[in-house]
Design a protein around this motif. Structure first.
Motif, mmCIF file in Angstrom:
data_model
loop_
_atom_site.group_PDB
_atom_site.id
_atom_site.type_symbol
_atom_site.label_atom_id
_atom_site.label_comp_id
_atom_site.label_asym_id
_atom_site.label_seq_id
_atom_site.Cartn_x
_atom_site.Cartn_y
_atom_site.Cartn_z
ATOM 1 N N TYR A 90 61.588 45.813 7.260
ATOM 2 C CA TYR A 90 61.347 45.044 8.480
ATOM 3 C C TYR A 90 59.972 45.372 9.060
ATOM 4 O O TYR A 90 59.213 44.481 9.455
ATOM 5 C CB TYR A 90 62.438 45.288 9.540
ATOM 6 N N ARG A 96 52.770 42.613 7.894
ATOM 7 C CA ARG A 96 52.245 41.422 7.199
ATOM 8 C C ARG A 96 52.046 40.277 8.177
ATOM 9 O O ARG A 96 51.079 39.529 8.104
ATOM 10 C CB ARG A 96 53.202 40.999 6.082
ATOM 11 N N PHE A 97 52.980 40.143 9.132
ATOM 12 C CA PHE A 97 52.890 39.089 10.140
ATOM 13 C C PHE A 97 51.605 39.234 10.941
ATOM 14 O O PHE A 97 50.859 38.273 11.140
ATOM 15 C CB PHE A 97 54.102 39.160 11.078
ATOM 16 N N LYS A 100 48.412 38.537 8.930
ATOM 17 C CA LYS A 100 48.267 37.091 8.742
ATOM 18 C C LYS A 100 47.789 36.439 10.037
ATOM 19 O O LYS A 100 46.923 35.559 10.023
ATOM 20 C CB LYS A 100 49.621 36.522 8.341
ATOM 21 N N THR A 134 47.635 38.379 22.544
ATOM 22 C CA THR A 134 48.804 38.486 21.659
ATOM 23 C C THR A 134 48.658 39.687 20.732
ATOM 24 O O THR A 134 49.601 40.448 20.536
ATOM 25 C CB THR A 134 48.945 37.203 20.827
ATOM 26 N N ASN B 48 60.405 33.561 18.042
ATOM 27 C CA ASN B 48 59.050 33.368 17.515
ATOM 28 C C ASN B 48 58.116 32.969 18.648
ATOM 29 O O ASN B 48 57.590 31.854 18.668
ATOM 30 C CB ASN B 48 59.048 32.305 16.404
ATOM 31 N N VAL B 50 55.134 33.897 19.278
ATOM 32 C CA VAL B 50 53.722 33.754 18.917
ATOM 33 C C VAL B 50 53.416 32.350 18.404
ATOM 34 O O VAL B 50 52.468 31.713 18.834
ATOM 35 C CB VAL B 50 53.320 34.809 17.861
ATOM 36 N N HIS B 51 54.225 31.869 17.437
ATOM 37 C CA HIS B 51 53.935 30.564 16.842
ATOM 38 C C HIS B 51 54.879 29.457 17.292
ATOM 39 O O HIS B 51 54.561 28.283 17.174
ATOM 40 C CB HIS B 51 53.985 30.657 15.308
ATOM 41 N N LYS B 53 57.481 28.373 15.861
ATOM 42 C CA LYS B 53 57.717 27.479 14.731
ATOM 43 C C LYS B 53 58.936 27.911 13.933
ATOM 44 O O LYS B 53 59.361 29.074 14.002
ATOM 45 C CB LYS B 53 56.514 27.528 13.780
ATOM 46 N N LYS B 62 67.142 40.783 14.497
ATOM 47 C CA LYS B 62 65.688 40.975 14.470
ATOM 48 C C LYS B 62 65.004 39.837 13.715
ATOM 49 O O LYS B 62 65.358 39.538 12.572
ATOM 50 C CB LYS B 62 65.352 42.324 13.824
ATOM 51 N N PRO B 63 63.989 39.210 14.349
ATOM 52 C CA PRO B 63 63.377 38.031 13.730
ATOM 53 C C PRO B 63 62.270 38.368 12.732
ATOM 54 O O PRO B 63 61.467 39.275 12.965
ATOM 55 C CB PRO B 63 62.760 37.304 14.934
ATOM 56 N N VAL B 64 62.240 37.603 11.634
ATOM 57 C CA VAL B 64 61.126 37.661 10.685
ATOM 58 C C VAL B 64 60.553 36.247 10.655
ATOM 59 O O VAL B 64 61.300 35.273 10.495
ATOM 60 C CB VAL B 64 61.590 38.077 9.270
ATOM 61 N N CYS B 65 59.249 36.127 10.829
ATOM 62 C CA CYS B 65 58.608 34.797 10.883
ATOM 63 C C CYS B 65 57.597 34.641 9.750
ATOM 64 O O CYS B 65 57.149 35.636 9.183
ATOM 65 C CB CYS B 65 57.910 34.608 12.220
ATOM 66 N N GLU B 66 57.247 33.366 9.484
ATOM 67 C CA GLU B 66 56.306 33.020 8.410
ATOM 68 C C GLU B 66 57.009 33.062 7.048
ATOM 69 O O GLU B 66 57.429 34.113 6.566
ATOM 70 C CB GLU B 66 55.080 33.950 8.384
ATOM 71 N N ILE B 69 56.265 35.614 4.242
ATOM 72 C CA ILE B 69 56.699 36.943 4.656
ATOM 73 C C ILE B 69 58.218 37.037 4.576
ATOM 74 O O ILE B 69 58.778 38.058 4.141
ATOM 75 C CB ILE B 69 56.166 37.265 6.074
ATOM 76 N N TYR B 73 60.392 39.555 2.332
ATOM 77 C CA TYR B 73 61.364 40.407 3.021
ATOM 78 C C TYR B 73 62.735 40.303 2.339
ATOM 79 O O TYR B 73 63.366 41.320 2.027
ATOM 80 C CB TYR B 73 61.474 39.979 4.488
#
Lengths: 220, 219
Positions: A90, A96-97, A100, A134, B48, B50-51, B53, B62-66, B69, B73
């Motif tokens: 995680y 990585r986020f 990017k 941000t 999300n 930040v984006h 989206k 727990k969020p994973v974005c993109e 990625i 993951y």
């Protein structure tokens, strides 16, 4: 067999310096080859990166890899000392986020703001500030994005850590200041004071001169 | 404790499709939630910020974005089933390079094809085909980009196949005529349930694109 590591780079490019920083952090010996990216790319560069024809390219035992973030992941997986990514999946996804985010949002916004003529600067600067705000939230009170030590996100943010302050000096644009972004500003000091990082940065005077020349060019 | 997995998605999104395929390949149970992008849910905005989206993958809260990625993951957490990235670091770097290439080029060029006309559209079509040909070169004689099995680049690229009819109709050209190997590869991928269940029908996507063109006043 002796390991052969080469980096095709450009002295002023933050992307190519990212690769050098990662290799230096891990104590990997490499040969550096300077490319004239503006006027005369070498046949070797075009051979090793036919798709994008850009620097940096890492050549490891004859095998080429392009795109700085892809190269950083490769370096991390190949040389295990001084990891630049966390172990937890995680946390890795978060790193990585942010890397990017820096490449896709921060850098283009900062670049646009930096090179906009003063009269057209307001909106690009606003957008760039949003990005920095941000990004600052990602620091969350830590010394580095990577925690106690420089990690992949710090390396990806090298442009913000060093190049940005020089661009501000030359253009008079104010984006990153101690007043507006205290945590991020402090991080830039921590970043450039790191002994390994220091060794990976282009000379200040040379970079300032390059930016000044660039501005003069765009004014003509 | 059982894993709780929620995917916030939007049916025509090629980025969402990537995650659907990865989850299906590994047989991972999850809850799929369709988002209305004109009326984004509070959960999406919270997960999300930040984006704002889709897709968003929420794993035990727990969020994973993109999407790239998210796929990496999923591959790392559920590493025992159907690995998507190769184990060799150099092969992994090649896979990441091409996934990055797809991300930088295919979506934007495809979008150019269905949103523009005239010279701009022609330029978009030309570059789009050039990119597909480069990908064909990378595929070579392998059945999949991942070799004998579906891999990371296959998962990243194949969702765009569901948009090919829309591109062809809007751009008035045939992708198969220019890139037959790639079309053969896409059809091979579609024979896998993980892909066929994750990709919407091409006609449905084309209908969606026509709707979008109407809404945005694009001819």
């Amino acid at each position: 067999m002796a390991e052969e590591v080469k980096v095709f780079g450009a002295w002023g490019s933050p992307f190519s310096r990212r690769v050098e920083l990662a290799l230096q952090l891990k104590g990997v010996q490499y040969e550096y080859i300077e490319e004239d990216v503006h006027k005369n790319k070498s046949p070797l560069l075009l051979k090793y990166n036919p798709v994008h024809k850009k620097v940096p390219v890492l050549l490891h035992n004859g095998k080429p890899i392009a795109e700085s973030l892809v190269i950083l992941e490769y370096i991390e997986e190949t040389w295990k000392g001084n990891p630049i990514l966390p172990e937890d999946p995680y946390d890795r996804a978060m790193a990585r986020f942010w890397a990017k985010f820096i490449d896709e949002k921060c850098l283009p916004a900062i670049w646009k703001a930096g090179w906009s003529p003063e009269s057209e600067r307001e909106k690009p600067v606003e957008e760039a500030c949003e990005c920095l705000k941000t990004l600052e939230s990602a620091l969350g009170g830590k010394r580095f994005f990577g925690g106690d030590k420089v990690g992949m996100v710090d390396i990806a943010a090298n442009f913000i850590g060093y190049w940005l302050r020089l661009i501000q000096e030359v253009t008079g644009m104010e984006l990153l200041s101690a007043e507006k972004f205290p945590e991020l500003f402090k991080w830039t000091d921590e970043f450039v004071s790191c002994s390994v990082v220091k060794g990976s940065l282009p000379p200040r005077d040379k970079l300032l001169a390059f930016f000044k020349a660039r501005i003069a060019e765009t004014m003509d | 404790m059982a894993d709780e997995l929620v995917l916030l998605d939007f049916w025509p999104s090629p980025f969402g499709m990537r995650v659907r395929i990865a989850l299906a390949e590994k047989g991972i149970k999850h809850e799929y939630r369709e988002e209305d992008l004109r009326n984004k849910s509070a959960l999406l905005l919270q997960m999300n910020p930040v984006h704002k989206k889709i897709p968003v993958l929420i794993h035990n809260g727990k969020p994973v974005c993109e999407s790239l990625i998210q796929v990496q993951y999923i591959d790392e957490v559920w590493h025992d089933q159907a690995p998507l990235l190769p184990s060799d670091p150099y092969q992994r770097a090649i896979a990441r390079f091409w996934a990055d290439f797809v991300d930088k080029k295919i979506y934007e060029l495809g979008r150019k094809i269905w949103t523009t006309k005239g010279e701009e559209q022609e330029a978009g079509k030309k570059e789009f085909i050039e990119c597909l040909k480069l990908l064909e070169g990378e595929l070579g004689d392998k059945p999949y980009f991942g070799g004998e099995n579906l891999g990371y680049v296959d998962v990243v690229l194949v969702p765009f196949y569901s948009w090919f009819l829309a591109y062809e109709k809007c751009g008035n050209f045939s992708i198969e005529a220019e890139c037959p190997k790639l079309i053969a590869w896409a059809k091979r991928c579609l024979q896998k349930e993980s892909v066929s269940k994750s990709l919407p029908d091409q006609e449905k996507v084309y209908g969606f694109v026509l709707q979008l063109k109407k809404i945005f006043g694009i001819e």
